[in-house]
Write a protein that holds these residues in place. Sequence first.
Motif, PDB file in Angstrom:
ATOM      1  N   GLU A  77      29.550  65.083   3.843  1.00  9.92           N
ATOM      2  CA  GLU A  77      30.272  64.813   2.746  1.00  9.92           C
ATOM      3  C   GLU A  77      31.735  66.135   2.736  1.00  9.92           C
ATOM      4  O   GLU A  77      32.576  65.603   2.376  1.00  9.92           O
ATOM      5  CB  GLU A  77      29.186  65.381   0.908  1.00  9.92           C
ATOM      6  CG  GLU A  77      30.079  64.902   0.320  1.00  9.92           C
ATOM      7  CD  GLU A  77      29.284  65.367  -1.281  1.00  9.92           C
ATOM      8  OE1 GLU A  77      28.672  65.210  -1.190  1.00  9.92           O
ATOM      9  OE2 GLU A  77      30.178  65.585  -1.894  1.00  9.92           O
ATOM     10  N   ARG A  78      31.297  66.837   3.387  1.00  9.56           N
ATOM     11  CA  ARG A  78      32.945  68.081   2.946  1.00  9.56           C
ATOM     12  C   ARG A  78      33.703  67.170   4.353  1.00  9.56           C
ATOM     13  O   ARG A  78      34.506  67.546   4.021  1.00  9.56           O
ATOM     14  CB  ARG A  78      32.796  69.482   3.971  1.00  9.56           C
ATOM     15  CG  ARG A  78      31.221  70.105   3.087  1.00  9.56           C
ATOM     16  CD  ARG A  78      31.187  71.503   3.162  1.00  9.56           C
ATOM     17  NE  ARG A  78      32.026  72.305   2.549  1.00  9.56           N
ATOM     18  CZ  ARG A  78      32.787  73.835   3.658  1.00  9.56           C
ATOM     19  NH1 ARG A  78      31.816  74.119   4.279  1.00  9.56           N
ATOM     20  NH2 ARG A  78      34.127  74.109   3.562  1.00  9.56           N
ATOM     21  N   THR A  96      25.542  67.222   3.460  1.00  8.70           N
ATOM     22  CA  THR A  96      26.566  68.094   2.536  1.00  8.70           C
ATOM     23  C   THR A  96      27.561  67.735   3.499  1.00  8.70           C
ATOM     24  O   THR A  96      28.751  68.400   2.975  1.00  8.70           O
ATOM     25  CB  THR A  96      25.890  69.268   2.232  1.00  8.70           C
ATOM     26  OG1 THR A  96      24.435  69.139   1.658  1.00  8.70           O
ATOM     27  CG2 THR A  96      27.068  69.682   1.500  1.00  8.70           C
ATOM     28  N   LEU A  97      27.397  68.109   5.139  1.00  6.74           N
ATOM     29  CA  LEU A  97      28.191  68.553   5.780  1.00  6.74           C
ATOM     30  C   LEU A  97      29.136  67.380   6.473  1.00  6.74           C
ATOM     31  O   LEU A  97      30.128  67.793   5.738  1.00  6.74           O
ATOM     32  CB  LEU A  97      27.967  69.419   7.017  1.00  6.74           C
ATOM     33  CG  LEU A  97      28.275  69.719   8.484  1.00  6.74           C
ATOM     34  CD1 LEU A  97      29.670  70.146   7.768  1.00  6.74           C
ATOM     35  CD2 LEU A  97      27.637  69.863  10.360  1.00  6.74           C
ATOM     36  N   GLU A 151      17.808  68.236   9.488  1.00 14.33           N
ATOM     37  CA  GLU A 151      17.946  68.734   8.210  1.00 14.33           C
ATOM     38  C   GLU A 151      18.625  67.663   7.394  1.00 14.33           C
ATOM     39  O   GLU A 151      19.979  67.846   7.484  1.00 14.33           O
ATOM     40  CB  GLU A 151      18.055  69.921   7.759  1.00 14.33           C
ATOM     41  CG  GLU A 151      17.481  70.743   9.336  1.00 14.33           C
ATOM     42  CD  GLU A 151      16.290  71.557   8.021  1.00 14.33           C
ATOM     43  OE1 GLU A 151      16.369  71.482   6.884  1.00 14.33           O
ATOM     44  OE2 GLU A 151      15.396  72.026   8.941  1.00 14.33           O
ATOM     45  N   GLU A 188      19.110  67.342   4.258  1.00 11.82           N
ATOM     46  CA  GLU A 188      20.552  67.951   3.239  1.00 11.82           C
ATOM     47  C   GLU A 188      21.850  69.080   3.526  1.00 11.82           C
ATOM     48  O   GLU A 188      22.694  68.326   3.008  1.00 11.82           O
ATOM     49  CB  GLU A 188      19.827  69.576   2.051  1.00 11.82           C
ATOM     50  CG  GLU A 188      19.022  69.099   1.323  1.00 11.82           C
ATOM     51  CD  GLU A 188      17.478  68.432   1.392  1.00 11.82           C
ATOM     52  OE1 GLU A 188      17.380  68.736   3.112  1.00 11.82           O
ATOM     53  OE2 GLU A 188      16.603  68.020   1.178  1.00 11.82           O
ATOM     54  N   PHE A 189      21.608  68.978   4.629  1.00  8.96           N
ATOM     55  CA  PHE A 189      22.546  69.953   5.555  1.00  8.96           C
ATOM     56  C   PHE A 189      23.384  69.229   5.894  1.00  8.96           C
ATOM     57  O   PHE A 189      24.929  69.465   6.469  1.00  8.96           O
ATOM     58  CB  PHE A 189      22.029  70.607   6.849  1.00  8.96           C
ATOM     59  CG  PHE A 189      23.026  71.386   8.011  1.00  8.96           C
ATOM     60  CD1 PHE A 189      24.491  72.274   7.449  1.00  8.96           C
ATOM     61  CD2 PHE A 189      22.611  70.270   9.301  1.00  8.96           C
ATOM     62  CE1 PHE A 189      24.668  73.188   8.848  1.00  8.96           C
ATOM     63  CE2 PHE A 189      24.136  70.906   9.991  1.00  8.96           C
ATOM     64  CZ  PHE A 189      24.581  71.886   9.603  1.00  8.96           C
ATOM     65  N   LEU A 229      26.763  77.446  10.338  1.00 12.26           N
ATOM     66  CA  LEU A 229      28.333  77.634  10.623  1.00 12.26           C
ATOM     67  C   LEU A 229      29.257  76.975   9.525  1.00 12.26           C
ATOM     68  O   LEU A 229      28.713  76.735   8.302  1.00 12.26           O
ATOM     69  CB  LEU A 229      28.918  76.434  12.254  1.00 12.26           C
ATOM     70  CG  LEU A 229      28.411  75.252  11.578  1.00 12.26           C
ATOM     71  CD1 LEU A 229      28.855  74.064  12.750  1.00 12.26           C
ATOM     72  CD2 LEU A 229      27.111  74.490  11.368  1.00 12.26           C
ATOM     73  N   GLU A 230      30.735  77.224  10.027  1.00 10.40           N
ATOM     74  CA  GLU A 230      30.949  77.384   9.525  1.00 10.40           C
ATOM     75  C   GLU A 230      32.646  76.227   9.793  1.00 10.40           C
ATOM     76  O   GLU A 230      32.426  75.691  10.783  1.00 10.40           O
ATOM     77  CB  GLU A 230      32.599  78.506   8.965  1.00 10.40           C
ATOM     78  CG  GLU A 230      31.911  79.639   8.720  1.00 10.40           C
ATOM     79  CD  GLU A 230      31.345  79.745   7.087  1.00 10.40           C
ATOM     80  OE1 GLU A 230      32.276  78.878   6.296  1.00 10.40           O
ATOM     81  OE2 GLU A 230      30.887  80.384   6.165  1.00 10.40           O
ATOM     82  N   LEU A 231      32.815  75.168   8.400  1.00 15.31           N
ATOM     83  CA  LEU A 231      33.335  73.683   9.163  1.00 15.31           C
ATOM     84  C   LEU A 231      34.273  73.928  10.170  1.00 15.31           C
ATOM     85  O   LEU A 231      34.658  73.380  10.221  1.00 15.31           O
ATOM     86  CB  LEU A 231      33.574  73.308   7.372  1.00 15.31           C
ATOM     87  CG  LEU A 231      33.692  71.886   7.528  1.00 15.31           C
ATOM     88  CD1 LEU A 231      33.850  70.918   8.370  1.00 15.31           C
ATOM     89  CD2 LEU A 231      34.694  71.667   6.139  1.00 15.31           C
ATOM     90  N   LEU A 258      35.681  64.534   2.873  1.00 14.84           N
ATOM     91  CA  LEU A 258      36.539  65.077   1.905  1.00 14.84           C
ATOM     92  C   LEU A 258      38.016  65.221   2.594  1.00 14.84           C
ATOM     93  O   LEU A 258      38.923  65.283   2.049  1.00 14.84           O
ATOM     94  CB  LEU A 258      36.258  66.378   0.963  1.00 14.84           C
ATOM     95  CG  LEU A 258      34.967  65.759  -0.093  1.00 14.84           C
ATOM     96  CD1 LEU A 258      34.940  67.192  -0.902  1.00 14.84           C
ATOM     97  CD2 LEU A 258      36.252  65.176  -1.036  1.00 14.84           C
ATOM     98  N   ARG A 259      37.621  65.749   3.531  1.00 17.61           N
ATOM     99  CA  ARG A 259      38.871  65.606   4.294  1.00 17.61           C
ATOM    100  C   ARG A 259      39.743  64.751   5.632  1.00 17.61           C
ATOM    101  O   ARG A 259      40.097  64.907   6.780  1.00 17.61           O
ATOM    102  CB  ARG A 259      38.623  66.737   5.057  1.00 17.61           C
ATOM    103  CG  ARG A 259      38.445  68.589   4.850  1.00 17.61           C
ATOM    104  CD  ARG A 259      37.770  69.219   5.603  1.00 17.61           C
ATOM    105  NE  ARG A 259      37.975  70.919   4.908  1.00 17.61           N
ATOM    106  CZ  ARG A 259      37.192  71.246   3.944  1.00 17.61           C
ATOM    107  NH1 ARG A 259      36.748  69.904   3.171  1.00 17.61           N
ATOM    108  NH2 ARG A 259      37.202  72.467   3.544  1.00 17.61           N
TER     109      ARG A 259
END
Lengths: 128, 241
Positions: free
Chosen positions: A23-24, A20-21, A14, A16-17, A108-110, A27-28
Amino acid sequence: MRIHDVNILLVDDEKEFTATLAERMALRGLRVRCAYSGEEALKQIATEKPDVVIMDVMMPGLKGLDILRHLKATNPEIQVILLTGQAGTRDGMEGMKLGAFDYLLKPLELDALLAKIAEAAAIGGKAQ
Amino acid sequence: MIDVSATDGDGRFLGVVTAAACHDLMNVYATFTQAFGLMEDCLAADSRTRLKSLGFKGGFEHKERFQELLKMLRGQLARAVGLTDALALAAHSLERGGRPASPPEAIAAMLLLCERLLKRRKLTVTLDTASCAADQSWPVLRQVDYLGPLTETLLACLPHVPMGSELRLSCQADAGSLRLVLGRPDGGFAPEARAACQDVLDAVPGATLVCGAPDAPLTLIFQEQPTSTPASCPPGAGQAS
């Protein structure tokens, strides 16, 4: 060593999933790479060995559990966290028997994933 | 994945396609979750940027509105996840060795899926699990064998209960059988509703309606079933990807 030093590989068809995950996580300040198939994951692992692999169980081609078996036979020090749909708890438990560190249910939450990565890396001695 | 012990052809078809679609929907929700999270990350980064540029009138002026909308979207996403999870459980309900779920879990999922139907008469059905221990052992039953008759029962009694009323449903394991008791919180049940349920349950195999006074709560009993796999199902049939 901190979680920011952990080398992470995300494997999921997947796109896009996964993107995006990733990228997040980037960012951290986390070191993360993506593979969009099991075959691509194995190539990336051969090039640069990750500390933690986060991998979907149900992918076209090489399945998550097939890659897990391969990794545990060839690189047992790599910790694997499986991602599965809500109905896939049987796959998750099967993965645990095969040596996966743990499994998480989608969506799931990051924060939950980051906590699990820190735990998995600590097993391998890479995170505090 | 669909287990080999699902026997009903139509049900198996619906189970396979529904389970596969639910799996894919969870992937969609997973992408939504990360996209919402990334939007929140961007809004938070915007705040930090503004703090750094003291005195500079910039940043995103609709930030608060976007935060409200993201909160609302997350709430709706949680609702969709709950419904899809319940639907996935229903899709696996034909299986004997399928997705593990106790009768209270399976019934809670069924009630969630039926909420829209029950709302037609503003009916609230509360599942009472107070008497169920966490380590309770349950009789071996396919979920569909008690969820189907229970759903039929609720639909049958729907026109006969007062608008806006509340029903309580309790669930107990009782000597190799599953006992479901449906009634008003005060313990009674509308006689017309009971008669309508009786008519429906007469046509449903597997469920036994316990006789009682016309206004007594409705008690349904489902006996444990053999666990052997039907010989007509080839090994590996119905494996969904």
